[in-house]
Scaffold this active site. Structure first.
Site, PDB file in Angstrom:
ATOM      1  N   LYS A  14       0.702  -1.149  -0.057  1.00  0.00           N
ATOM      2  CA  LYS A  14       0.283  -0.044  -0.329  1.00  0.00           C
ATOM      3  C   LYS A  14       0.845   1.537   0.233  1.00  0.00           C
ATOM      4  CE  LYS A  14      -1.130  -0.769   4.931  1.00  0.00           C
ATOM      5  NZ  LYS A  14      -0.264  -0.350   5.321  1.00  0.00           N
ATOM      6  N   ARG A  89      -8.555   1.081  10.276  1.00  0.00           N
ATOM      7  CA  ARG A  89      -8.250   0.549  10.534  1.00  0.00           C
ATOM      8  C   ARG A  89      -9.121  -0.566  10.780  1.00  0.00           C
ATOM      9  NH1 ARG A  89      -2.477   1.219   9.447  1.00  0.00           N
ATOM     10  NH2 ARG A  89      -1.140  -0.002   9.954  1.00  0.00           N
ATOM     11  N   ARG A 128      12.057  -5.454   3.665  1.00  0.00           N
ATOM     12  CA  ARG A 128      11.838  -4.362   3.588  1.00  0.00           C
ATOM     13  C   ARG A 128      13.246  -2.430   3.593  1.00  0.00           C
ATOM     14  NH1 ARG A 128       6.199  -1.882   4.589  1.00  0.00           N
ATOM     15  NH2 ARG A 128       6.014  -1.995   6.406  1.00  0.00           N
ATOM     16  N   ARG A 163      12.331  -1.009   9.506  1.00  0.00           N
ATOM     17  CA  ARG A 163      11.637  -0.484  10.260  1.00  0.00           C
ATOM     18  C   ARG A 163      11.550  -1.129  11.799  1.00  0.00           C
ATOM     19  NH1 ARG A 163       5.757   0.681   7.344  1.00  0.00           N
ATOM     20  NH2 ARG A 163       5.146  -0.300   9.125  1.00  0.00           N
ATOM     21  N   ARG A 174       1.178  -8.098  14.538  1.00  0.00           N
ATOM     22  CA  ARG A 174       0.404  -7.015  12.803  1.00  0.00           C
ATOM     23  C   ARG A 174      -0.286  -7.632  12.467  1.00  0.00           C
ATOM     24  NH1 ARG A 174       5.570  -4.148  10.883  1.00  0.00           N
ATOM     25  NH2 ARG A 174       4.165  -3.224   9.090  1.00  0.00           N
TER      26      ARG A 174
HETATM   27  P1  AMP Z   1       2.133   1.240   8.822  1.00  0.00           P
HETATM   28  O1  AMP Z   1       2.828   2.050   8.270  1.00  0.00           O
HETATM   29  O2  AMP Z   1       0.400   1.478   8.171  1.00  0.00           O
HETATM   30  O3  AMP Z   1       2.465  -0.391   8.620  1.00  0.00           O
HETATM   31  O4  AMP Z   1       1.585   1.342  10.448  1.00  0.00           O
HETATM   32  C1  AMP Z   1       2.270   1.071  11.467  1.00  0.00           C
HETATM   33  C2  AMP Z   1       1.934   0.791  12.936  1.00  0.00           C
HETATM   34  O5  AMP Z   1       0.921   2.457  12.376  1.00  0.00           O
HETATM   35  C3  AMP Z   1       0.296  -0.397  13.466  1.00  0.00           C
HETATM   36  O6  AMP Z   1       1.254  -1.415  13.505  1.00  0.00           O
HETATM   37  C4  AMP Z   1       0.021   1.133  14.765  1.00  0.00           C
HETATM   38  O7  AMP Z   1       0.488   0.420  15.848  1.00  0.00           O
HETATM   39  C5  AMP Z   1       0.218   2.434  13.663  1.00  0.00           C
HETATM   40  N1  AMP Z   1      -1.044   2.957  12.793  1.00  0.00           N
HETATM   41  C6  AMP Z   1      -0.786   3.232  11.452  1.00  0.00           C
HETATM   42  N2  AMP Z   1      -2.525   2.977  11.231  1.00  0.00           N
HETATM   43  C7  AMP Z   1      -3.654   2.585  12.192  1.00  0.00           C
HETATM   44  C8  AMP Z   1      -4.391   3.220  11.860  1.00  0.00           C
HETATM   45  N3  AMP Z   1      -5.138   3.655  11.483  1.00  0.00           N
HETATM   46  N4  AMP Z   1      -4.747   3.373  13.557  1.00  0.00           N
HETATM   47  C9  AMP Z   1      -4.159   3.276  14.343  1.00  0.00           C
HETATM   48  N5  AMP Z   1      -3.379   2.570  14.367  1.00  0.00           N
HETATM   49  C10 AMP Z   1      -2.618   2.782  12.953  1.00  0.00           C
END
Ligand code: AMP
Length: 222
Positions: A14, A89, A128, A163, A174
């Protein structure tokens, strides 16, 4: 152009696809993960709590995410559509967002499901590598996505980073969080007639072409 929501397991592409769409259609790319990573850089109790939750692979409480998001949506560049990478989410975020759209008189846009099996997501997570300077994304474990020089960005030469939450233990949390909280959104958006499906096991370019078909012709082929 309509706004886009991506629903996808961790590392389904994404972030990569959002960047490509953003460049082609000049729409802002809004990653709640990036907004939260930025917000957690300080040293307040809240910053540390966000950081710790993210590192464990759990979701951040809805109020915090929605507050950050609302602030972002009020900026001028969001008026003609945007790409959401990582939001909503869960169904509760989706419902609150629907109310926000009504209040702001914004279009509901479309939802694209990037479908990838768990084992491939894991490979993408563990390989990654990101450039903290220009945002380029590479993958050591996927042919064609490696950087030319190991751990160095092809575009700007900066050292690549991994990361904090891209490791095997956090991946399992996750992924489980995704199954329990995010996957039910497919039903939610299907009922609203907003959902498109894309097979995201294909190459970055093929997935991108499928997305363009959806955006320009409103069809998905797989
Ligand atoms: P991502 O970069 O989208 O993989 O998100 C990394 C982390 O950020 C996730 O594992 C969550 O801890 C937090 N996170 C990102 N987007 C959300 C969201 N919409 N709601 C809650 N936590 C989020």
């Amino acid at each position: 152009m309509k706004s886009i929501i991506f629903i996808a397991p961790p590392a389904a592409g994404k972030g990569t696809q959002s960047k490509k769409i953003s460049e082609k259609y000049h729409m802002p790319h809004i990653s709640t993960g990036d907004l939260l990573r930025e917000a957690s850089k300080g040293n307040t109790e809240l910053d540390l709590k966000i950081k710790q939750l993210m590192e464990s692979g759990s979701l951040i409480p809805d109020e915090i995410v929605l507050e950050l998001l609302k602030e972002r949506l009020l900026q001028d560049d969001c008026k003609n559509g945007y790409i959401f990478d990582g939001f909503p989410r869960n169904v509760s975020q989706a419902k609150t967002y629907d109310q926000m759209l009504e209040e702001m008189k914004f279009d509901h846009g479309i939802v694209i499901y990037l479908d990838v099996p768990k084992e491939l997501c894991k490979k993408r997570i563990l390989g990654r590598r990101l450039c903290p300077n220009c945002g380029a994304i590479y993958n050591n474990l996927i042919t064609g996505m490696e950087s030319k020089v190991e751990n160095q960005c092809d575009r700007c030469g900066h050292k690549l980073e991994t990361r904090n939450d891209d490791n095997e233990t956090t991946f399992e949390t996750r992924y489980q969080t995704y199954l329990e909280n995010t996957l039910p959104l497919l039903d939610y958006y299907k009922r609203l007639g907003m959902l498109y499906h894309v097979d995201s096991t294909k190459s970055t370019e093929e997935v991108f072409q499928s997305i363009i078909e959806i955006l320009e012709r409103g069809v998905s082929h797989d």
